[in-house]
Design a protein around this motif. Structure first.
Motif, PDB file in Angstrom:
ATOM      1  N   ALA A  36       0.826  -1.202   0.000  1.00  0.00           N
ATOM      2  CA  ALA A  36       0.000   0.000   0.000  1.00  0.00           C
ATOM      3  C   ALA A  36       0.864   1.257   0.000  1.00  0.00           C
ATOM      4  N   VAL A  37       0.489   2.232  -0.813  1.00  0.00           N
ATOM      5  CA  VAL A  37       1.163   3.527  -0.850  1.00  0.00           C
ATOM      6  C   VAL A  37       0.296   4.542  -0.121  1.00  0.00           C
ATOM      7  N   ALA A  38       0.853   5.172   0.911  1.00  0.00           N
ATOM      8  CA  ALA A  38       0.112   6.167   1.697  1.00  0.00           C
ATOM      9  C   ALA A  38       1.101   6.937   2.555  1.00  0.00           C
ATOM     10  N   SER A  39       0.633   8.006   3.165  1.00  0.00           N
ATOM     11  CA  SER A  39       1.473   8.767   4.086  1.00  0.00           C
ATOM     12  C   SER A  39       1.931   7.877   5.234  1.00  0.00           C
ATOM     13  N   ALA A  40       3.139   8.126   5.712  1.00  0.00           N
ATOM     14  CA  ALA A  40       3.727   7.279   6.746  1.00  0.00           C
ATOM     15  C   ALA A  40       2.857   7.213   7.998  1.00  0.00           C
ATOM     16  N   SER A  41       2.170   8.309   8.323  1.00  0.00           N
ATOM     17  CA  SER A  41       1.338   8.346   9.527  1.00  0.00           C
ATOM     18  C   SER A  41       0.148   7.382   9.442  1.00  0.00           C
ATOM     19  N   LYS A  42      -0.146   6.884   8.249  1.00  0.00           N
ATOM     20  CA  LYS A  42      -1.303   6.008   8.061  1.00  0.00           C
ATOM     21  C   LYS A  42      -0.919   4.549   7.875  1.00  0.00           C
ATOM     22  N   VAL A  88       4.448   1.782   1.548  1.00  0.00           N
ATOM     23  CA  VAL A  88       5.427   2.690   0.965  1.00  0.00           C
ATOM     24  C   VAL A  88       4.982   4.114   1.277  1.00  0.00           C
ATOM     25  N   ASP A  89       5.931   4.943   1.694  1.00  0.00           N
ATOM     26  CA  ASP A  89       5.610   6.330   2.036  1.00  0.00           C
ATOM     27  C   ASP A  89       5.346   7.130   0.762  1.00  0.00           C
ATOM     28  N   ARG A  90       4.158   7.711   0.654  1.00  0.00           N
ATOM     29  CA  ARG A  90       3.817   8.468  -0.549  1.00  0.00           C
ATOM     30  C   ARG A  90       4.685   9.710  -0.713  1.00  0.00           C
ATOM     31  N   ALA A  91       5.326  10.170   0.383  1.00  0.00           N
ATOM     32  CA  ALA A  91       6.186  11.355   0.307  1.00  0.00           C
ATOM     33  C   ALA A  91       7.553  11.034  -0.277  1.00  0.00           C
ATOM     34  N   ALA A  92       7.887   9.747  -0.397  1.00  0.00           N
ATOM     35  CA  ALA A  92       9.191   9.358  -0.928  1.00  0.00           C
ATOM     36  C   ALA A  92       9.306   9.753  -2.390  1.00  0.00           C
ATOM     37  N   GLU A  93      10.513  10.162  -2.783  1.00  0.00           N
ATOM     38  CA  GLU A  93      10.731  10.543  -4.175  1.00  0.00           C
ATOM     39  C   GLU A  93      10.585   9.343  -5.106  1.00  0.00           C
ATOM     40  N   ASP A  94      10.973   8.181  -4.616  1.00  0.00           N
ATOM     41  CA  ASP A  94      10.959   6.945  -5.399  1.00  0.00           C
ATOM     42  C   ASP A  94      10.020   5.952  -4.723  1.00  0.00           C
ATOM     43  N   HIS A  95       8.950   5.586  -5.395  1.00  0.00           N
ATOM     44  CA  HIS A  95       8.047   4.568  -4.869  1.00  0.00           C
ATOM     45  C   HIS A  95       8.421   3.167  -5.339  1.00  0.00           C
ATOM     46  N   ALA A  96       8.977   3.069  -6.528  1.00  0.00           N
ATOM     47  CA  ALA A  96       9.208   1.765  -7.138  1.00  0.00           C
ATOM     48  C   ALA A  96      10.191   0.916  -6.343  1.00  0.00           C
ATOM     49  N   THR A  97      11.313   1.510  -5.918  1.00  0.00           N
ATOM     50  CA  THR A  97      12.348   0.725  -5.242  1.00  0.00           C
ATOM     51  C   THR A  97      11.845   0.109  -3.949  1.00  0.00           C
ATOM     52  N   PRO A  98      11.234   0.878  -3.010  1.00  0.00           N
ATOM     53  CA  PRO A  98      10.742   0.236  -1.787  1.00  0.00           C
ATOM     54  C   PRO A  98       9.567  -0.714  -2.040  1.00  0.00           C
ATOM     55  N   ALA A  99       8.746  -0.424  -3.050  1.00  0.00           N
ATOM     56  CA  ALA A  99       7.626  -1.319  -3.347  1.00  0.00           C
ATOM     57  C   ALA A  99       8.134  -2.680  -3.812  1.00  0.00           C
ATOM     58  N   LEU A 100       9.112  -2.672  -4.721  1.00  0.00           N
ATOM     59  CA  LEU A 100       9.676  -3.932  -5.204  1.00  0.00           C
ATOM     60  C   LEU A 100      10.470  -4.642  -4.118  1.00  0.00           C
ATOM     61  N   ALA A 101      11.138  -3.867  -3.272  1.00  0.00           N
ATOM     62  CA  ALA A 101      11.891  -4.468  -2.167  1.00  0.00           C
ATOM     63  C   ALA A 101      10.961  -5.219  -1.218  1.00  0.00           C
ATOM     64  N   ALA A 102       9.738  -4.701  -1.062  1.00  0.00           N
ATOM     65  CA  ALA A 102       8.773  -5.358  -0.182  1.00  0.00           C
ATOM     66  C   ALA A 102       8.380  -6.731  -0.707  1.00  0.00           C
ATOM     67  N   LEU A 103       8.538  -6.940  -2.009  1.00  0.00           N
ATOM     68  CA  LEU A 103       8.234  -8.238  -2.616  1.00  0.00           C
ATOM     69  C   LEU A 103       9.461  -9.122  -2.741  1.00  0.00           C
ATOM     70  N   GLY A 104      10.602  -8.642  -2.269  1.00  0.00           N
ATOM     71  CA  GLY A 104      11.825  -9.396  -2.475  1.00  0.00           C
ATOM     72  C   GLY A 104      12.306  -9.307  -3.901  1.00  0.00           C
ATOM     73  N   GLU A 105      12.059  -8.158  -4.529  1.00  0.00           N
ATOM     74  CA  GLU A 105      12.465  -7.850  -5.905  1.00  0.00           C
ATOM     75  C   GLU A 105      11.602  -8.510  -6.973  1.00  0.00           C
ATOM     76  N   ALA A 106      10.587  -9.305  -6.592  1.00  0.00           N
ATOM     77  CA  ALA A 106       9.634  -9.790  -7.596  1.00  0.00           C
ATOM     78  C   ALA A 106       8.832  -8.603  -8.109  1.00  0.00           C
ATOM     79  N   GLN A 107       8.264  -8.734  -9.296  1.00  0.00           N
ATOM     80  CA  GLN A 107       7.463  -7.639  -9.833  1.00  0.00           C
ATOM     81  C   GLN A 107       5.987  -7.844  -9.534  1.00  0.00           C
ATOM     82  N   PHE A 108       5.248  -6.758  -9.607  1.00  0.00           N
ATOM     83  CA  PHE A 108       3.820  -6.825  -9.326  1.00  0.00           C
ATOM     84  C   PHE A 108       3.072  -7.399 -10.515  1.00  0.00           C
ATOM     85  N   THR A 109       1.982  -8.089 -10.219  1.00  0.00           N
ATOM     86  CA  THR A 109       1.096  -8.575 -11.276  1.00  0.00           C
ATOM     87  C   THR A 109      -0.064  -7.610 -11.519  1.00  0.00           C
ATOM     88  N   VAL A 110      -0.387  -6.781 -10.520  1.00  0.00           N
ATOM     89  CA  VAL A 110      -1.500  -5.846 -10.631  1.00  0.00           C
ATOM     90  C   VAL A 110      -1.146  -4.532  -9.949  1.00  0.00           C
TER      91      VAL A 110
END
Length: 283
Positions: free
Chosen positions: A131-137, A150-172
């Motif tokens: 989920a992408v949202a403000s850190a407080s939520k 993933v913190d929506r305030a981050a400049e880069d969303h892709a890197t932490p999002a993929l890291a959360a999957l262990g570098e696998a890519q999203f299907t949706v």
């Protein structure tokens, strides 16, 4: 009369409707379709737009649009009232994208009414959810079922999002934000990935490199009018205990301006509820 979300009791029925339905507590699919419109995409009208809605003590809707609420949900009327618009939109998006067990789903705008339901429904269907949202939520979203945030305030969303999957890519990717992050959403999708949208709160005009679309064999879905199986599917998940609607505040309908101001502050998770006065309290 506006208002697309409701919960209430059936007070009277028209010709051809079982009189035993009087007294049932129900909620309502807010999209109305002509009987001959198989898909429901051509004839749909919306509660609170083409038909008088729920900012009132009474409204009239087709019997087929009403769904009896299970008695053992443990949810308040205010919580159930969030289902028609936010819950239905989320359910429709995930059905259109064919979300199933084993999918890896990125949800943008995850703290809003639709986003918080996207998290819960995708999780109930067996997906891994980031989920992408403000850190407080983030704490609230993890409680609703997100596997990572993933913190929506981050400049880069892709890197932490993929890291959360262990570098696998999203299907949706289930996106209600759009704007400048659109290309980044596509970048995290693997080959054959599905992108579904029902909103563009960060801007409707986006940049698309068509090579990304065809070289990755992506599928795009736009979601507005509900499929005919959307609301029955949502009510089934409710009956299975898969929904915990996030309600930030409950106000009388007379405080709609205060509720709108609070909404614009974007400090809430889920929905802000307005309650019409009881009949005996109405002027």
């Amino acid at each position: 009369i506006q208002g697309a979300d409701l919960v209430g009791h059936i007070m009277a029925v028209g010709p051809g409707v079982d009189a035993a339905r009087v007294g049932q507590k129900v909620t309502c699919d807010p999209y109305f379709r002509d009987p001959g419109d198989e898909t429901g995409l051509e004839s749909n009208a919306f509660l609170g737009s083409e038909r008088d809605g729920s900012f009132a003590q009474f409204t009239v809707v087709p019997a087929e649009n009403t769904y009896q609420i299970p008695e053992d949900t443990g949810l308040s009327d205010e919580a159930i009232a969030t289902l028609p618009c936010s819950g239905g939109t989320a359910m429709n998006m995930l059905l259109m994208a064919g979300v199933k067990a084993g999918d890896r789903v990125l949800v943008t705008g995850a703290s809003g009414g639709v986003g918080s339901f996207l998290v819960q429904i995708a999780k109930h269907l067996g997906a891994v959810v980031v989920a992408v949202a403000s850190a407080s939520k983030h704490a609230a979203l993890l409680e609703l079922g997100a596997d990572a945030c993933v913190d929506r305030a981050a400049e880069d969303h892709a890197t932490p999002a993929l890291a959360a999957l262990g570098e696998a890519q999203f299907t949706v990717v289930a996106d209600v934000v759009g704007g400048d992050r659109f290309s980044e959403c596509l970048s995290v999708l693997g080959r054959g990935g599905r992108y579904v949208t029902a909103g563009a709160i960060a801007g409707p005009i986006v940049e698309l490199d068509l090579r990304t679309l065809y070289l990755k064999s992506l599928e795009f879905f736009g979601s507005s009018a509900y499929r005919r199986d959307t609301f029955p599917g949502l009510m089934q998940i409710l009956a299975e205990g898969g929904l915990k609607p996030a309600v930030t505040s409950v106000r009388p309908l007379s405080e709609i301006h205060e509720a709108q101001a609070a909404f614009l502050e974007k400090s809430h998770v889920g929905s802000l509820i307005l309650v019409p006065p009881k009949v005996e309290d109405a002027d």
